[in-house]
Design a protein around this motif. Sequence first.
Motif, short mmCIF file in Angstrom:
data_model
loop_
_atom_site.label_atom_id
_atom_site.label_comp_id
_atom_site.label_asym_id
_atom_site.label_seq_id
_atom_site.Cartn_x
_atom_site.Cartn_y
_atom_site.Cartn_z
N GLY A 194 7.59 2.48 6.26
CA GLY A 194 7.89 3.43 6.62
C GLY A 194 7.85 4.58 5.87
O GLY A 194 6.73 4.47 4.24
N GLY A 195 7.71 5.60 6.42
CA GLY A 195 7.90 6.70 5.50
C GLY A 195 8.87 7.40 4.67
O GLY A 195 10.22 6.04 4.55
N ALA A 196 8.46 7.60 3.13
CA ALA A 196 9.69 7.58 2.26
C ALA A 196 11.32 8.29 2.70
O ALA A 196 12.04 8.16 1.80
CB ALA A 196 9.19 8.05 1.22
N GLN A 197 10.76 9.04 3.23
CA GLN A 197 11.74 10.65 3.57
C GLN A 197 12.49 9.90 3.71
O GLN A 197 13.72 11.33 3.80
CB GLN A 197 11.52 12.13 3.96
N LYS A 198 13.46 8.54 4.14
CA LYS A 198 15.17 8.97 5.17
C LYS A 198 15.63 8.35 2.98
O LYS A 198 16.98 8.68 3.31
CB LYS A 198 14.80 7.82 6.23
N ASN A 199 14.74 6.74 3.41
CA ASN A 199 16.06 5.86 2.06
C ASN A 199 15.24 5.57 0.80
O ASN A 199 15.33 5.12 -0.26
CB ASN A 199 15.89 4.68 3.10
N VAL A 200 13.75 6.64 0.76
CA VAL A 200 13.18 5.70 -0.60
C VAL A 200 12.63 7.66 -1.54
O VAL A 200 12.64 7.23 -3.21
CB VAL A 200 11.61 5.64 -0.01
N GLY A 201 12.73 8.25 -0.84
CA GLY A 201 11.74 9.81 -2.04
C GLY A 201 11.04 10.61 -0.99
O GLY A 201 11.84 10.68 -0.04
N ALA A 233 9.53 12.94 1.46
CA ALA A 233 8.24 12.79 2.48
C ALA A 233 6.61 12.59 2.15
O ALA A 233 6.38 13.12 0.23
CB ALA A 233 7.75 14.06 3.37
N GLY A 234 5.69 11.79 1.99
CA GLY A 234 4.49 12.22 1.49
C GLY A 234 3.72 11.39 1.33
O GLY A 234 2.81 10.68 1.16
N VAL A 235 4.51 10.41 1.35
CA VAL A 235 4.15 8.96 0.94
C VAL A 235 4.79 8.02 1.92
O VAL A 235 5.88 8.09 2.03
CB VAL A 235 4.14 8.07 -0.56
N THR A 236 3.90 7.34 2.23
CA THR A 236 4.21 6.31 3.05
C THR A 236 4.11 4.62 2.67
O THR A 236 2.74 4.11 2.72
CB THR A 236 3.12 5.84 4.66
N LEU A 237 5.52 3.49 3.39
CA LEU A 237 4.79 2.41 2.39
C LEU A 237 4.10 1.92 3.88
O LEU A 237 5.01 1.57 5.30
CB LEU A 237 5.91 1.58 1.68
N VAL A 238 3.23 0.52 3.02
CA VAL A 238 2.64 -0.54 3.94
C VAL A 238 2.79 -1.57 3.11
O VAL A 238 2.13 -1.89 2.35
CB VAL A 238 1.71 -0.02 4.26
N ILE A 239 3.09 -3.00 4.06
CA ILE A 239 3.28 -3.61 3.09
C ILE A 239 2.72 -5.12 4.35
O ILE A 239 3.37 -4.92 5.89
CB ILE A 239 4.43 -4.17 2.70
N VAL A 240 1.76 -5.42 3.71
CA VAL A 240 0.78 -6.05 4.97
C VAL A 240 0.66 -6.98 4.74
O VAL A 240 -0.08 -7.55 3.56
CB VAL A 240 -0.08 -5.52 5.94
N LEU A 289 0.50 -0.90 -0.41
CA LEU A 289 -0.02 -0.09 0.06
C LEU A 289 0.94 0.81 0.15
O LEU A 289 1.87 1.22 0.96
CB LEU A 289 -1.25 0.32 1.13
N PHE A 290 0.26 2.60 -0.58
CA PHE A 290 1.15 3.49 -0.80
C PHE A 290 0.21 5.02 -0.07
O PHE A 290 -1.05 4.85 -0.46
CB PHE A 290 1.39 4.24 -1.97
N MET A 291 0.68 4.78 1.37
CA MET A 291 -0.51 5.43 2.19
C MET A 291 0.00 7.04 2.12
O MET A 291 1.47 7.80 2.07
CB MET A 291 -0.53 4.90 3.02
N GLN A 292 -0.50 8.08 3.16
CA GLN A 292 -0.08 9.26 3.43
C GLN A 292 -0.24 8.84 4.96
O GLN A 292 -0.77 8.23 5.47
CB GLN A 292 -1.07 10.79 3.16
N GLY A 293 0.16 9.97 5.21
CA GLY A 293 0.43 10.44 7.33
C GLY A 293 1.44 10.12 6.95
O GLY A 293 2.24 10.54 8.91
#
Length: 364
Positions: A196-203, A205-212, A71-75
């Motif tokens: 995980g929020g994206a802004q450290k190692n992905v891209g 800020a503004g998108v959050t990865l959720v793998i469930v 999932l690509f979420m926000q927050g």
Amino acid sequence: MTQRPYNFSAGPAAMPEAVLAQAAAEMLDWHGCGMGVMEMSHRGKEFISIYEQAEADLRELLAVPPEFKILFMQGGGLAENAIVPLNLSRGGTVDFVVSGSWSQKSAKEAQRYATANIAASGQASGFTALPAPASWQLSAGAQYLHLCSNETIHGIEFHELPDLKALGCDAPLVIDFSSHVLSRPVDWSRVGLAFGGAQKNVGPAGVTLVIVREDLLGHALPACPSAFDYQTVADNQSMFNTPPTYAIYMAGLTFQWLKQQGGVAAMERCNIAKAELLYGYLDRSAFYVNKVDPAARSRMNVPFFLRDESRNQAFLDGAKARGLLQLKGHKSVGGMRASIYNAMPIEGVQALVDYLKDFEKEQA
Ligand SMILES: *Cc1c(COP(=O)(O)O)cnc(C)c1O
């Protein structure tokens, strides 16, 4: 173009230069469609193709098994501290391993929706060591166990995820991998959900990865906002509401860059070499110190101190003059912190080590 400075920010953090250059080249007109990515409908074929490629690349890079939804979420990470218990706690008991500031925050937030049990805490060590899994006080019937697999502020990382079954626990493991996602492989056999929020190692800020894992979906508390109900988000391909389209596009460019670098296994080898270079120098020096248990040291975030802290400002000023940016430590820990995520080349770490040496010599 002259060389850009090396940016050691903990987050939002440096991105691969090639990714930024590609985004700049495509800013006004993406692949000849006459629109920039920010201007496209999220339901149009152009953006859907960007989305699907990003999802497929992430699944490939992290070897995510088919029974997991991406999932690509926000927050951001902090919103997930509420969204996870809203979806997974069923209002019951949840166990936490508190290994630093981020997991501490997660436990506090979860208390609003569930009974949060602190199964273990590294506080007595000043969060310089991880409590051993055999010592964790797990609750019977916990809905899940939460840990932060890389504590960005304290520089502590789980180099192996716990095998909860071996500890006599059937609950799924939830990990906050905001600050080391894609720096190393993930053992999905031990994980129920990772965020995980994206802004450290992905891209950006503004998108959050959720793998469930799929079987964990569908149990949200009635109070859970629809936009944060994992089942709803999954059923709508992360487009129940407008997703952070540009951030997803940038994350997708980073995934492609990672594949060109040889994928996560290659990144891990490089991250190990970078960490050994920096910790090795710190450990040999009498001028600097890292206080984290060597067995739990983060490959991504390296907090360190000058033994004489009156020289901190001179150190930071000198670093900046050499093109080494954002080395100041988090205010709760003090000292310095070098974040050396995937986008930091080993040349940047070598430049930092050269500066550490020169500054020490200059001050002697
Ligand atoms: C940065 C960070 C967060 C917070 O992310 P936000 O996007 O600011 O909500 C959470 N967890 C970890 C481990 C982080 O490094």
